[in-house]
Scaffold this active site. Structure first.
Site, PDB file in Angstrom:
ATOM      1  N   GLY A  13       0.809  -1.219   0.000  1.00  0.00           N
ATOM      2  CA  GLY A  13       0.000   0.000   0.000  1.00  0.00           C
ATOM      3  C   GLY A  13       0.838   1.263   0.000  1.00  0.00           C
ATOM      4  O   GLY A  13       2.024   1.256   0.348  1.00  0.00           O
ATOM      5  N   ALA A  63      -6.106  -1.725   5.047  1.00  0.00           N
ATOM      6  CA  ALA A  63      -7.544  -1.449   5.098  1.00  0.00           C
ATOM      7  C   ALA A  63      -8.208  -1.976   3.840  1.00  0.00           C
ATOM      8  O   ALA A  63      -7.550  -2.248   2.832  1.00  0.00           O
ATOM      9  CB  ALA A  63      -7.803   0.055   5.221  1.00  0.00           C
ATOM     10  N   THR A 104     -10.204   7.621   8.115  1.00  0.00           N
ATOM     11  CA  THR A 104     -10.593   8.337   6.905  1.00  0.00           C
ATOM     12  C   THR A 104     -11.588   9.473   7.145  1.00  0.00           C
ATOM     13  O   THR A 104     -12.332   9.471   8.134  1.00  0.00           O
ATOM     14  CB  THR A 104     -11.237   7.335   5.925  1.00  0.00           C
ATOM     15  OG1 THR A 104     -11.717   8.012   4.761  1.00  0.00           O
ATOM     16  CG2 THR A 104     -12.431   6.624   6.572  1.00  0.00           C
ATOM     17  N   ASP A 105     -11.607  10.404   6.212  1.00  0.00           N
ATOM     18  CA  ASP A 105     -12.599  11.474   6.209  1.00  0.00           C
ATOM     19  C   ASP A 105     -14.004  10.950   5.918  1.00  0.00           C
ATOM     20  O   ASP A 105     -14.994  11.627   6.194  1.00  0.00           O
ATOM     21  CB  ASP A 105     -12.227  12.533   5.172  1.00  0.00           C
ATOM     22  CG  ASP A 105     -12.073  11.958   3.761  1.00  0.00           C
ATOM     23  OD1 ASP A 105     -11.625  10.800   3.637  1.00  0.00           O
ATOM     24  OD2 ASP A 105     -12.374  12.665   2.781  1.00  0.00           O
ATOM     25  N   TYR A 128     -18.065   1.661   3.467  1.00  0.00           N
ATOM     26  CA  TYR A 128     -16.657   1.921   3.774  1.00  0.00           C
ATOM     27  C   TYR A 128     -16.540   2.831   4.992  1.00  0.00           C
ATOM     28  O   TYR A 128     -15.817   2.533   5.953  1.00  0.00           O
ATOM     29  CB  TYR A 128     -15.964   2.547   2.566  1.00  0.00           C
ATOM     30  CG  TYR A 128     -14.588   3.087   2.862  1.00  0.00           C
ATOM     31  CD1 TYR A 128     -13.532   2.234   3.150  1.00  0.00           C
ATOM     32  CD2 TYR A 128     -14.343   4.462   2.855  1.00  0.00           C
ATOM     33  CE1 TYR A 128     -12.259   2.739   3.425  1.00  0.00           C
ATOM     34  CE2 TYR A 128     -13.091   4.967   3.118  1.00  0.00           C
ATOM     35  CZ  TYR A 128     -12.050   4.106   3.405  1.00  0.00           C
ATOM     36  OH  TYR A 128     -10.804   4.597   3.689  1.00  0.00           O
TER      37      TYR A 128
END
Length: 299
Positions: A13, A63, A104-105, A128
């Site tokens: 990643g 993730a 995450t946002d 998600y």
């Protein structure tokens, strides 16, 4: 003295690779693991890796990030974004190992109209975001030395990301249509990785302090839209005689996707600076460096 070993999940990643690249220059020993040796679908691999040696720190950069696919595979996203990080946090709590988890946002719905603070209520609009929100809760519930970094719009010269997708599409097509009514802050993986290593350095210097634990926002400084990021990417590409397609701004409604994205997911990074003295660079400067690495020396 070298700091480590630092376990980094996420295999190939973007953030894991950036950590592996930056760590030696900061005298840190990073060990990156990924599937099949470390797999959120197999809890025993997590236990085995955590038990394989005493880790100084654990950074979870793994993730389930396929936002649209998660709509049809929420159970898979739950294993990777909720259950796996929760187990990691529990194992780290048992050993007293500081744990840094990337979120995450997308835990926000994007309706605030201003940059989100860590204390703002979450309200994810898709699978998600829900699984990442629930992962945050599991990490905090483990009760260990846990730091959660919410980030957004991550790109790099490695892996799959928006910037690379735009350059590839622009090399083939004379005109692209890009959403212009979603607002956020692009974040270079290298900048996020540098922030993570800087946090570790602060902990090394000061020791673990109770105030360190909890949620932080960590995105590139500044803001734009996906259309703005595309236009900026091609502007940087021009320095390398790269692709220069026309980029047409469109509305989210013109580009339907299985998952609903937040319209305005800007994050307020003040807490990260106040606690650790860390501020990520402006996204434009980092974008220029990334395009340089992708396209080579400017001609």
């Amino acid at each position: 003295m070298t700091i480590g070993p630092i376990l980094v999940t996420g295999g190939s990643g973007q953030v894991a690779q950036a950590l592996q690249t930056l760590a030696p220059g900061r005298d840190m020993n990073v060990v990156v693991v990924g599937r099949p040796d470390f797999d959120f679908d197999d809890a025993e691999t997590l236990r085995a890796v955590l038990a394989s040696r005493p880790w100084a720190y654990v950074v979870n950069a793994a993730a389930y990030t396929a936002v649209d696919a998660a709509e049809a595979d929420e159970a898979g996203a739950e294993r990777a974004n909720r259950d796996g990080p929760g187990l990691l946090a529990e194992l780290c709590a048992l050993s007293g190992t500081p744990f840094i988890h990337i979120s995450t946002d997308y835990v926000f719905d994007g309706s605030k109209g201003a940059p989100y603070q860590e204390t703002d209520p979450t309200n994810p609009t898709g699978a998600y975001g829900r699984t990442k929100r629930d992962g945050e809760a599991r990490v905090l519930a483990a009760g260990g030395k846990s730091i959660i970094l919410r980030t957004a719009w991550v790109y790099a010269d490695t892996g799959k990301n928006f910037v690379k997708t735009m350059l590839a599409a622009g090399a083939k097509l004379p005109k692209l249509r890009v959403v212009a009514d979603q607002k956020g802050s692009p974040t270079a993986a290298a900048d996020l990785a540098a922030a993570i290593l800087a946090i570790i350095q602060v902990i090394e210097t000061r020791g673990w302090e109770l105030e360190f634990g909890g949620i932080y926002h960590a995105t590139g400084a500044g803001e734009t839209t996906w259309h703005g990021l595309a236009v900026a990417t091609f502007a940087e590409a021009q320095r390398h005689h790269g692709p220069s397609p026309e980029v047409e701004p469109i509305a989210t409604a013109d580009w339907p996707t299985p998952a609903q994205r937040p319209a305005d997911s800007r994050l307020d990074n003040t807490k990260l600076f106040q606690t650790f003295g860390i501020q990520l660079p402006d996204w434009r400067a980092s974008l220029a460096r990334t395009v340089d690495r992708l396209l080579g020396p400017a001609g």
